[in-house]
Design a protein around this motif. Sequence first.
Motif: not given
Length: 192
Positions: A101, A104, A108, A125-127
């Motif tokens: 986190k 990025w 996120c 987790l998507n960033c």
Amino acid sequence: MAVLATGAGLFYTGYGPMALKDRGAPQLRPEEAKGQLDDTLRTAVGAIAPSLAYFGSAYVVDRDPEHADGEPSLLSQVMVSARLRTKVAPAKMPVLLDQLKQLWGEKCKFQDDIVGSAAKRYVQLNCPGRGQAGFELLAVNTPSDPFFDVSIGAEVTPVRYQPEKGYGPAPVGGRLTGHEAGPDLDDPYWSH
């Protein structure tokens, strides 16, 4: 007969009337996609401290569905993923997520779910990654396994279609085969 053969050849190589629309759509060239994906994955791997061990990584190309007239699409989604060989203890998962986190930034999205009768825990987790690529971490844990099975990767779309073999060697470690066992390396920091 030659005209018919030429027309069929053009149709199946992306020069038919519907596939021509794909050519005009904004898209990345395969080499641009590879650069952004590799940069995203290498940046993520480099930001994790202490470093982790990986089984390897692999590219996956998901070609868009064919057009209504049967012409193959010229567009695809390209992903690269790496699977951790290091055992990650549940107590260290928040540390791993925080490091990514911080890398990025604020955009996120985090999700932590327990699903099904086996009570599998999924952490995702998507960033935003590099360029147009997106970064993803997916970790799975079950009550019977004290460690998380973690994969990290990147994806980008739309990309001009090229088969997976055209992307060359994967950016992290050797090539994943899909038959790797679960994480098997004990690390003094991440596994305890």
